[in-house]
Design an enzyme around this catalytic site. Structure first.
Site, PDB file in Angstrom:
ATOM      1  N   GLU A 155       2.202   3.682   7.416  1.00  0.00           N
ATOM      2  CA  GLU A 155       1.139   2.693   7.263  1.00  0.00           C
ATOM      3  C   GLU A 155       0.035   2.800   8.322  1.00  0.00           C
ATOM      4  OE1 GLU A 155       3.053  -1.123   6.942  1.00  0.00           O
ATOM      5  OE2 GLU A 155       4.320  -0.476   5.286  1.00  0.00           O
ATOM      6  N   GLU A 262       9.349   3.219  -2.006  1.00  0.00           N
ATOM      7  CA  GLU A 262       9.796   1.840  -1.770  1.00  0.00           C
ATOM      8  C   GLU A 262       9.514   0.953  -2.987  1.00  0.00           C
ATOM      9  OE1 GLU A 262       8.342   0.254   1.962  1.00  0.00           O
ATOM     10  OE2 GLU A 262       8.422   2.214   2.938  1.00  0.00           O
TER      11      GLU A 262
END
Length: 450
Positions: A155, A262
């Protein structure tokens, strides 16, 4: 991989759905086996507290999944809580479980701006690079040979495609920290695939463009990046990501692998059939996009059951995001969507099950096998039509219940009696159990209730 085998007997219906009745298909069709037939893996994340839940681990390690990702056990706050003091017990526990159940492990994550111990933020800028390299080297070296891939950097972007300047690594080193992290990881573990991983990059847009340009630049600089992870935390109240397949393909065309890392698909509660149908469409679209891109190597759902989903704790009033519900029962629409998108056979409506309600004051019960493995299986019974019920049946092949939830069990030889838990007496009431069996046929018993 351990195979699921439902046995020769046809499984009775639950609601309007029945489990696949063809024995050959039932014995081989799992999400992992279907994915493997497409040259991919299908996995589930997990976390350490869940490993003590035997009903949960029976499914996690029972053949549906060929890969797992530790949700928290390998993050910086778990592995290096104090500077240069490393702790690997949690990560080792996940690895040991995976190895015992023939599952690959994805390392998650070497570098992230969140879940950092306080001492990292307190470091002078001049010391950050050395601390970062020391952390990556130690962690990647410890798990060398035990993980097939690492999320090296997690991220790095804001949703508008700008870098997260609040990251202590960016603040100290600028965007150069990313290339340095990958080079350090490669030196520590030359064989693991090295990924960059982020959310809201699944479809084309500003953030995905920023990630694309970064990966292109890293490749041009000779940085050892092997793949891009797309988290795919989706929500049915928002549109499906734009041109997902084309987006995955353009990254693959840079010469890297791509993976769905995910995946979950949340909804605003309460759940209903229309929301389930939309969720199923989203799951179908994601899986088909991955299957269509040659370098999409696999799909990981962010845990398989609502019981342990992160969604309700972060998004108030939302949930029901996963293919298994919070009672560890498969959701036919979501599960079917994934299975059929992988080329499998769906559970189909039962043509013979009566839909007539039971007489007033009477009750009825249905029994199904949720999943099985050599020497054991998970069963589920649903009682309808009467409160203060008791369910009874007789096993035919030496089955023995080892754990039951949603009720209290008494077993004498092959005879089983189950009374409801206090919170589970109002029909429709469902209870589940784990059991062992020692015969080649795991027959379906007739269940009565009174």
């Amino acid at each position: 991989m351990k195979k699921l085998a439902l046995g020769a007997a046809t499984v009775l219906a639950l609601g309007t759905f029945a489990v696949i009745t063809n024995q050959a298909e039932a014995a081989t069709q799992t999400l992992q086996s279907l994915a493997a037939a497409n040259g991919r893996y299908f996995g589930s994340a997990t976390d350490n507290p869940e490993l003590s839940d035997t009903a949960y681990t029976a499914i996690l390690g029972g053949g549906e999944f060929g890969q797992t990702t530790p949700g928290n056990a390998m993050k910086w706050d778990s592995t290096e809580p104090a500077q240069n003091s490393f702790s690997y017990a949690k990560g080792d526990a996940v690895v040991s479980f995976a190895q015992a159940h023939d599952m690959k492990v994805r390392g998650h994550t070497l570098l992230w701006h969140n879940q950092l111990p306080g001492w990292v933020a307190q470091l002078p800028a001049a010391q950050v690079q050395a601390a970062m390299e020391n952390h990556i080297t130690n962690v990647a070296t410890h798990f060398k040979g035990k993980v097939f891939a690492w999320d090296v950097v997690n991220e790095p972007f804001n949703d508008d495609g700008t870098f997260r300047t609040t990251s202590p690594f960016y603040a100290a080193m600028g965007s150069d920290y990313i290339a340095d992290a990958f080079r350090t990881a490669r030196a520590a573990d030359p064989d693991a695939k090295l990924y960059i991983n982020d959310y809201n990059t699944d479809g084309q847009g500003a953030k995905a463009d920023a990630m694309y340009n970064l990966v292109k630049t890293l490749k041009a600089q000779g940085v050892p990046i092997d793949g891009v992870g797309f988290q795919a935390h989706l929500a049915i109240q928002y549109g499906f990501p734009t041109n997902m397949q084309a987006n995955l393909q353009r990254f693959a065309d840079l010469g890297v692998d791509v993976a769905i890392t995910e995946l979950d698909v949340r909804m605003v509660l309460p759940r209903d059939s229309a929301k389930d149908a939309t969720q199923a469409t989203y799951y179908t679209n994601v899986v088909k996009a991955c299957v269509a891109v040659t370098r999409c190597v696999g799909i990981t759902i962010w845990d398989y059951t609502d019981k342990y989903s992160w969604i309700p704790g972060v998004f108030s009033g939302q949930g029901a995001a996963l293919p298994w519900d919070d009672s560890l029962a498969r959701k036919p629409t979501a599960y079917n969507a994934i299975a059929t998108a992988l080329g499998g056979v769906a559970e189909s409506p039962s043509p013979t099950k009566s839909t007539s309600p039971p007489p007033t004051g009477a009750c009825s019960a249905t029994y199904r096998i949720v999943g099985s493995w050599p020497g054991g299986f998970q069963g589920e019974v649903t009682v309808t039509g009467k409160s203060a019920w008791t369910a009874t049946w007789t096993f035919a092949n030496g089955q023995t219940i080892s754990q039951l939830w949603g009720g209290t069990v008494t077993q004498s030889g092959s005879s089983v009696t189950v009374a409801p838990a206090s919170w589970n007496s109002t029909p429709p009431a469902t209870f589940g159990f784990l059991a062992s069996w020692n015969n080649s046929t795991n027959a379906i018993p007739a269940v009565t209730c009174s």
